[in-house]
Design a protein around this motif. Structure first.
Motif, PDB file in Angstrom:
ATOM      1  N   ALA A 129      49.620  40.662  14.444  1.00 11.34           N
ATOM      2  CA  ALA A 129      49.589  39.245  14.805  1.00 11.34           C
ATOM      3  C   ALA A 129      51.016  38.723  14.732  1.00 11.34           C
ATOM      4  O   ALA A 129      51.690  38.883  13.706  1.00 11.34           O
ATOM      5  N   ILE A 130      51.461  38.116  15.830  1.00 15.97           N
ATOM      6  CA  ILE A 130      52.849  37.661  15.918  1.00 15.97           C
ATOM      7  C   ILE A 130      52.878  36.141  15.985  1.00 15.97           C
ATOM      8  O   ILE A 130      52.213  35.523  16.820  1.00 15.97           O
ATOM      9  N   THR A 131      53.656  35.543  15.092  1.00 14.55           N
ATOM     10  CA  THR A 131      53.830  34.091  15.043  1.00 14.55           C
ATOM     11  C   THR A 131      55.202  33.738  15.594  1.00 14.55           C
ATOM     12  O   THR A 131      56.205  34.339  15.208  1.00 14.55           O
ATOM     13  N   LEU A 132      55.239  32.757  16.498  1.00 15.36           N
ATOM     14  CA  LEU A 132      56.500  32.249  17.043  1.00 15.36           C
ATOM     15  C   LEU A 132      56.437  30.727  17.016  1.00 15.36           C
ATOM     16  O   LEU A 132      55.493  30.134  17.537  1.00 15.36           O
ATOM     17  N   VAL A 133      57.424  30.093  16.400  1.00  9.06           N
ATOM     18  CA  VAL A 133      57.409  28.631  16.298  1.00  9.06           C
ATOM     19  C   VAL A 133      58.783  28.062  16.582  1.00  9.06           C
ATOM     20  O   VAL A 133      59.821  28.722  16.398  1.00  9.06           O
ATOM     21  N   THR A 134      58.777  26.813  17.016  1.00  5.62           N
ATOM     22  CA  THR A 134      60.013  26.073  17.268  1.00  5.62           C
ATOM     23  C   THR A 134      60.470  25.394  15.987  1.00  5.62           C
ATOM     24  O   THR A 134      59.662  24.805  15.262  1.00  5.62           O
ATOM     25  N   ARG A 135      61.766  25.478  15.709  1.00 10.46           N
ATOM     26  CA  ARG A 135      62.336  24.721  14.596  1.00 10.46           C
ATOM     27  C   ARG A 135      63.479  23.864  15.114  1.00 10.46           C
ATOM     28  O   ARG A 135      64.127  24.175  16.107  1.00 10.46           O
ATOM     29  N   LEU A 136      63.689  22.733  14.448  1.00  7.55           N
ATOM     30  CA  LEU A 136      64.724  21.764  14.821  1.00  7.55           C
ATOM     31  C   LEU A 136      64.567  21.339  16.277  1.00  7.55           C
ATOM     32  O   LEU A 136      65.461  21.534  17.108  1.00  7.55           O
ATOM     33  N   PRO A 137      63.442  20.723  16.638  1.00  3.65           N
ATOM     34  CA  PRO A 137      63.160  20.400  18.039  1.00  3.65           C
ATOM     35  C   PRO A 137      64.105  19.375  18.649  1.00  3.65           C
ATOM     36  O   PRO A 137      64.391  19.436  19.844  1.00  3.65           O
ATOM     37  N   LEU A 138      64.615  18.413  17.856  1.00  4.91           N
ATOM     38  CA  LEU A 138      65.566  17.455  18.420  1.00  4.91           C
ATOM     39  C   LEU A 138      66.852  18.155  18.832  1.00  4.91           C
ATOM     40  O   LEU A 138      67.407  17.883  19.908  1.00  4.91           O
ATOM     41  N   GLY A 139      67.333  19.042  17.970  1.00  4.40           N
ATOM     42  CA  GLY A 139      68.539  19.788  18.306  1.00  4.40           C
ATOM     43  C   GLY A 139      68.329  20.664  19.522  1.00  4.40           C
ATOM     44  O   GLY A 139      69.236  20.815  20.357  1.00  4.40           O
TER      45      GLY A 139
ATOM     46  N   PRO B   1      54.672  24.198  21.452  1.00  2.00           N
ATOM     47  CA  PRO B   1      55.916  24.642  20.800  1.00  2.00           C
ATOM     48  C   PRO B   1      55.707  25.813  19.857  1.00  2.00           C
ATOM     49  O   PRO B   1      56.626  26.181  19.122  1.00  2.00           O
ATOM     50  N   VAL B   2      54.516  26.394  19.870  1.00  5.22           N
ATOM     51  CA  VAL B   2      54.197  27.523  19.007  1.00  5.22           C
ATOM     52  C   VAL B   2      53.348  28.513  19.787  1.00  5.22           C
ATOM     53  O   VAL B   2      52.729  28.173  20.801  1.00  5.22           O
ATOM     54  N   ALA B   3      53.305  29.760  19.297  1.00  6.83           N
ATOM     55  CA  ALA B   3      52.443  30.772  19.907  1.00  6.83           C
ATOM     56  C   ALA B   3      51.959  31.715  18.827  1.00  6.83           C
ATOM     57  O   ALA B   3      52.674  32.001  17.851  1.00  6.83           O
ATOM     58  N   LEU B   4      50.732  32.203  19.009  1.00  2.00           N
ATOM     59  CA  LEU B   4      50.144  33.189  18.114  1.00  2.00           C
ATOM     60  C   LEU B   4      49.644  34.342  18.974  1.00  2.00           C
ATOM     61  O   LEU B   4      48.647  34.220  19.682  1.00  2.00           O
ATOM     62  N   LEU B   5      50.359  35.457  18.934  1.00  2.00           N
ATOM     63  CA  LEU B   5      50.054  36.587  19.806  1.00  2.00           C
ATOM     64  C   LEU B   5      49.240  37.648  19.072  1.00  2.00           C
ATOM     65  O   LEU B   5      49.424  37.877  17.877  1.00  2.00           O
ATOM     66  N   ARG B   6      48.367  38.295  19.820  1.00  2.00           N
ATOM     67  CA  ARG B   6      47.612  39.442  19.332  1.00  2.00           C
ATOM     68  C   ARG B   6      47.634  40.519  20.403  1.00  2.00           C
ATOM     69  O   ARG B   6      47.856  40.231  21.592  1.00  2.00           O
ATOM     70  N   PRO B   7      47.380  41.772  20.027  1.00  2.00           N
ATOM     71  CA  PRO B   7      47.363  42.836  21.044  1.00  2.00           C
ATOM     72  C   PRO B   7      46.246  42.603  22.064  1.00  2.00           C
ATOM     73  O   PRO B   7      45.154  42.149  21.718  1.00  2.00           O
ATOM     74  N   ALA B   8      46.545  42.916  23.315  1.00  2.00           N
ATOM     75  CA  ALA B   8      45.529  42.764  24.378  1.00  2.00           C
ATOM     76  C   ALA B   8      44.423  43.785  24.200  1.00  2.00           C
ATOM     77  O   ALA B   8      44.651  44.888  23.687  1.00  2.00           O
TER      78      ALA B   8
ATOM     79  N   THR C 289      50.904  44.977  25.547  1.00  2.00           N
ATOM     80  CA  THR C 289      50.647  43.659  26.120  1.00  2.00           C
ATOM     81  C   THR C 289      50.074  42.757  25.032  1.00  2.00           C
ATOM     82  O   THR C 289      49.223  43.177  24.243  1.00  2.00           O
ATOM     83  N   TRP C 290      50.548  41.502  25.048  1.00  2.00           N
ATOM     84  CA  TRP C 290      50.192  40.556  24.006  1.00  2.00           C
ATOM     85  C   TRP C 290      49.559  39.313  24.625  1.00  2.00           C
ATOM     86  O   TRP C 290      50.013  38.815  25.655  1.00  2.00           O
ATOM     87  N   ILE C 291      48.509  38.800  23.960  1.00  2.00           N
ATOM     88  CA  ILE C 291      47.808  37.606  24.439  1.00  2.00           C
ATOM     89  C   ILE C 291      48.010  36.479  23.426  1.00  2.00           C
ATOM     90  O   ILE C 291      47.854  36.682  22.218  1.00  2.00           O
ATOM     91  N   ASP C 292      48.367  35.301  23.934  1.00  2.00           N
ATOM     92  CA  ASP C 292      48.515  34.133  23.075  1.00  2.00           C
ATOM     93  C   ASP C 292      47.131  33.546  22.782  1.00  2.00           C
ATOM     94  O   ASP C 292      46.434  33.105  23.699  1.00  2.00           O
ATOM     95  N   GLU C 293      46.743  33.543  21.521  1.00  2.00           N
ATOM     96  CA  GLU C 293      45.444  33.002  21.121  1.00  2.00           C
ATOM     97  C   GLU C 293      45.301  31.524  21.458  1.00  2.00           C
ATOM     98  O   GLU C 293      44.191  31.017  21.598  1.00  2.00           O
TER      99      GLU C 293
ATOM    100  N   ARG D 164      40.093  39.571  12.219  1.00  2.00           N
ATOM    101  CA  ARG D 164      40.961  40.722  12.479  1.00  2.00           C
ATOM    102  C   ARG D 164      41.941  40.897  11.311  1.00  2.00           C
ATOM    103  O   ARG D 164      43.161  40.797  11.486  1.00  2.00           O
ATOM    104  N   PRO D 165      41.454  41.138  10.109  1.00  2.00           N
ATOM    105  CA  PRO D 165      42.354  41.221   8.951  1.00  2.00           C
ATOM    106  C   PRO D 165      43.374  42.343   9.069  1.00  2.00           C
ATOM    107  O   PRO D 165      44.448  42.274   8.456  1.00  2.00           O
ATOM    108  N   GLU D 166      43.077  43.373   9.874  1.00  2.00           N
ATOM    109  CA  GLU D 166      44.021  44.481  10.016  1.00  2.00           C
ATOM    110  C   GLU D 166      45.314  44.060  10.700  1.00  2.00           C
ATOM    111  O   GLU D 166      46.330  44.780  10.634  1.00  2.00           O
ATOM    112  N   LEU D 167      45.314  42.891  11.347  1.00  2.00           N
ATOM    113  CA  LEU D 167      46.515  42.393  12.019  1.00  2.00           C
ATOM    114  C   LEU D 167      47.458  41.676  11.061  1.00  2.00           C
ATOM    115  O   LEU D 167      48.539  41.241  11.464  1.00  2.00           O
ATOM    116  N   PHE D 168      47.044  41.531   9.792  1.00  2.00           N
ATOM    117  CA  PHE D 168      47.824  40.750   8.828  1.00  2.00           C
ATOM    118  C   PHE D 168      48.121  41.565   7.574  1.00  2.00           C
ATOM    119  O   PHE D 168      47.908  41.112   6.455  1.00  2.00           O
ATOM    120  N   THR D 169      48.656  42.740   7.754  1.00  2.00           N
ATOM    121  CA  THR D 169      48.895  43.634   6.618  1.00  2.00           C
ATOM    122  C   THR D 169      50.375  43.895   6.337  1.00  2.00           C
ATOM    123  O   THR D 169      50.699  44.529   5.334  1.00  2.00           O
TER     124      THR D 169
END
Length: 822
Positions: free
Chosen positions: A763-773, A815-822, A791-795, A735-740
């Motif tokens: 394509a939506i990236t969500l990640v945790t940073r500084l997990p101890l804190g 601790p991470v998610a990668l979303l794409r359109p449903a 609507t978004w689906i986590d791959e 799905r290269p069109e999601l990364f433009t």
């Protein structure tokens, strides 16, 4: 130009040859990799595992499978819909075994009259017109340290004989050719002349091995005398050394090239232009190290000579996103205390700028002094230097090199870096002000590219050597404040980056170099991404780490292992063990000894200290095997695992989805806690990884899978990272069109600073940073993020989300998610 969506690096060796690599095509296609990325495959020195010591550039290495196997692999990759990119080495050739390299053998036999005399970068005017070969042992010469130009006094180990039908000069197992007319044969075919007399009549001179650093008249790869520099700036040399590479493109076998060490070339820009013509405009990336804020010459990208670097700059950005700035003060305090308690030379300086000036100056005065001497000889006829002695010019050049802040200037663009080095040299050594000022125009200040002097061009080839040996191979091992930051291409004085700084850099990359490679691990990284992910956690537990280091030293002393005179090295080694825990004894000791020899404080590769190395070995063995010492260390190391895995998943997802072409180094789709080479070139269980991925895919819609591999509990199998890597690579490829594009997403709520998120255009990236804190703060609480409409689906988990969503729900399984359109 065909562009890869991603690449997967394979190390091709005798034990994992081209046919075995071809057998992995189906697995790598299933993983989501778009192109195969092969380590050097041209014929290299017999027994070489890395392939960077090419001895015959005109053929594929038979030990790695040979031409037919290479062609089969490339065609099989194309049939599977994959491209092929190959690592090539234009800067140097291997000459450790002269007979294995036909070009070098001919050069030694025929001298300046050889057809290959222009192939190698030799200063024939020095040392009576003979090529110096630093190979003789310490039993020769003047007390083991012969002076340049002085005849060695003890060459009794030389012999002349006929070997495989050819008269040769032999020094133990080292064989060298004999020039025509320099020997006679008796009726039985034996050489009758005295070996010393025959040696004196050759086009080369065998000298003590130590002279490679002090006086040498051929360009090397850094300080490696068995790698001789090649002059690809000569059109005929370029053509001859690239005949096999040209065939790859003429026959449609290869789609792109990775260029090793372009900074060593006389004119890297011109070389890249020639490659574009030769390859028909192929995708080319360069192993170029950029210092913070430095950019490639803009014309290289604008004209399509290269797509960008191999990604060390991206690595440094991603790593620093996960470093807690609050850890800087306590880790700096620990570093200062350890330096105060160290007695080994070179451990007292804790200021990074002063440290690297010292290590670079030591390199130009020692290991690279021969290169500075050659620079001075090349500049000797410049009128501006007429009033200065040779020694003054050498001193001035050395000080300028020690004050360089980048690997290379690309004049005239890099004139500012050169001018800065000149000014810093004058400030550091006012006594050299006159010669440094005079050297400025000689080295290229105010000159256009076409007007650069030979000395200016050679200076550009030399500065990168000094940076590599003085910073990467010395200072990095003396500055373990947070050792995950002492990585190739990084500046450890830059401790961390804010999310906003990283967002800005990502947007810049998309705009200026969208096709450059990104990476987290390579065959050259000091520590794999998984090890660095754990070490980075120390920034969130800095005070506890300081207590742990002190307590381990105390328990080791109680067990009979005294503190090392280089306590900085203790900190470095303990961080490596914590990052790679659990680790076996041999791997740990091998790493510790290599680190100590690179640091060159209490031991070294040459004339090292057996007593210190024995003491260091006992310390490592105590940490691993002495119950009281291990107990003091292991508890803390285990505490790093959970947040370390969280960091590993987060940094991997960012790298795989950020602007650029992501590369996956072999095996890094799982945890792979590897240390510096050769540890990071250990065999990879490709079959086992493929089976695990098949099992994960078979249960794609089973929510128990990501839950079973969540963090915590700790997933020792690495399946969480394998799942993430496969899903991200497949989405980028399919799905290269999601990364433009690139747009930051920002969370709201008390834990908002712990979420890093961006939208690549679908394509939506969500990640945790500084997990101890985050854990100390009580978790995500009501922190939320507003998703774009729809609507978004986590791959990764299959979860469905829309609108304003609580982060705790988005990241409930991983601790991470990668979303794409449903």
């Amino acid at each position: 130009m065909r562009i890869p969506a991603s690449t997967y690096r394979l190390q091709i060796t005798r034990d994992f040859d081209l046919d075995q690599a071809a057998a992995q095509i189906g697995r790598l296609r299933s993983l989501g990799a778009d192109w195969l990325y092969l380590s050097p495959v041209l014929q290299s020195t017999e027994g070489s595992d890395h392939g960077y010591d090419v001895v015959d550039p005109t053929r594929i290495d038979p030990a790695r499978g040979g031409r037919e196997a290479f062609d089969r692999l490339c065609r099989a990759a194309h049939e599977a819909g994959m491209g092929v990119i190959v690592d090539v080495v234009p800067n140097h050739q291997g000459v450790a075994e002269p007979r294995q390299n036909p070009w070098w053998w001919a050069l030694l036999q025929e001298g300046r009259g050889s057809r290959y005399a222009e192939a190698f970068d030799v200063d024939w005017e020095a040392f009576d017109g003979k090529l110096m070969i630093p190979v003789l042992g310490d039993d020769t010469g003047d007390g083991g340290a012969p002076l340049p130009g002085r005849a060695e006094q003890a060459l009794a180990d030389l012999a002349v004989r006929v070997d495989d039908g050819e008269p040769v000069l032999a020094y133990w197992d080292n064989l060298y050719p004999l020039a025509e007319g320099t020997y006679t044969l008796d009726d039985s075919g034996r050489v009758t002349a005295d070996a010393g007399t025959v040696h004196d009549r050759q086009h080369y001179r065998l000298v003590n091995w130590r002279l490679g650093d002090a006086a040498l008249n051929y360009r090397r790869f850094f300080t490696v005398s068995t790698l001789a520099g090649v002059r690809v700036e000569d059109a005929e040399v370029l053509e001859q050394s690239h005949t096999e590479i040209r065939r790859w493109f003429d026959e449609g076998l290869v789609d792109g090239l990775r260029i090793d060490h372009p900074d060593g070339l006389r004119d890297p820009g011109r070389y890249l232009q020639e490659l574009q013509t030769m390859t028909g405009g192929a995708y080319v990336v360069i192993e170029k190290i950029l210092e913070p804020g430095e950019k490639l010459p803009p014309q290289w990208l604008e004209n399509g000579w290269t797509a960008g670097t191999t990604g060390y700059d991206a690595l440094g950005t991603v790593d620093r996103l996960f470093v807690d700035p609050a850890g800087a003060y306590p880790l700096t305090t620990l570093d200062a205390a350890l330096r105060q308690g160290s007695s080994a030379p070179g451990t007292g300086e804790g200021n990074w700028a002063r440290m690297i000036h010292g290590t670079k100056r030591a390199v130009v005065d020692g290991a690279l002094h021969a290169e500075v001497e050659r620079l001075a000889r090349e500049a000797a006829d410049e009128p501006a230097l007429a009033d200065f002695t040779h020694e003054q010019v050498v001193d001035g050049l050395s000080e300028i090199l020690a004050n360089f802040d980048v690997y290379r200037t690309y004049l005239p663009q890099g004139a500012g870096h050169l001018q800065g080095a000149l000014e810093r040299a004058v400030a550091a050594r006012p006594d050299l002000a006159a010669v440094v000022t005079a050297l400025g125009p000689v080295l290229g200040t105010g000159s256009e590219e076409a007007d650069l002097s030979p000395a200016a061009r050679r200076f550009q080839q030399t500065s990168g050597m000094v940076m590599a040996k003085g910073v990467e191979d010395a200072a990095f091992y003396r500055y373990p404040r947070l050792s995950s930051l002492t990585e190739v291409g990084g500046d450890p004085s830059v401790f961390s980056l804010t999310p906003e700084q990283v967002h800005d850099e990502m947007a810049r990359r998309l705009l200026e170099e969208p096709l450059a490679m990104t990476t987290l691990s390579t065959h050259d990284t000091k520590r794999s991404e998984s090890v660095r992910a754990r070490i980075t956690v120390l920034s969130e537990a800095a005070e506890d780490w300081a207590s742990t280091v002190t307590y381990v030293e105390k328990q080791a002393a109680a067990a009979g292992v005294a503190s090392l005179p280089d306590r900085i090295l203790t900190n470095l080694v303990l961080q490596a063990l914590a990052g790679a825990w659990p680790i076996d004894r041999d791997r740990a000791v091998d790493y510790a000894l290599k680190a100590a020899r690179e640091a060159q404080t209490a031991t070294a590769w040459v004339d090292g200290s057996e007593s210190f190395e024995g003491q260091l070995t006992r310390l490592v063995e105590a940490v691993l095997g002495e119950p009281s010492v291990r107990a003091a260390f292991e508890g803390f190391a285990r505490r790093l695992e959970g947040p370390g895995y969280s960091n590993a998943l987060a940094q991997k997802l960012v790298q795989l989805t950020m602007p650029g072409v992501p590369d996956v180094y072999q095996g890094s789709e799982q945890w792979a806690p590897a240390l510096v080479d050769p540890d990071n070139r250990r065999p990879v269980d490709h079959v086992g990884i493929a089976r695990r991925l098949e099992a994960l895919d078979a249960r794609r819609d089973d929510p128990a899978v990501p839950r079973a591999h969540s963090v915590p509990p700790v997933d020792d199998s690495g399946d969480a990272k394998l799942l993430l890597t496969a899903r991200a690579l497949r989405l980028r490829r399919d799905r290269p069109e999601l990364f433009t594009g690139y747009e930051p997403l920002r969370a709201e709520g008390r834990a908002a600073q712990h979420l890093f998120a961006f939208d690549r255009g679908g394509a939506i990236t969500l990640v945790t940073r500084l997990p101890l804190g985050l854990a100390r703060a009580g978790g995500w609480g009501e922190t939320s993020v507003t998703l774009p409409e729809g609507t978004w689906i986590d791959e990764l988990t299959g979860g469905r989300f829309q609108g304003t969503t609580e982060v705790a729900d988005l990241l409930d399984l991983l601790p991470v998610a990668l979303l794409r359109p449903a």
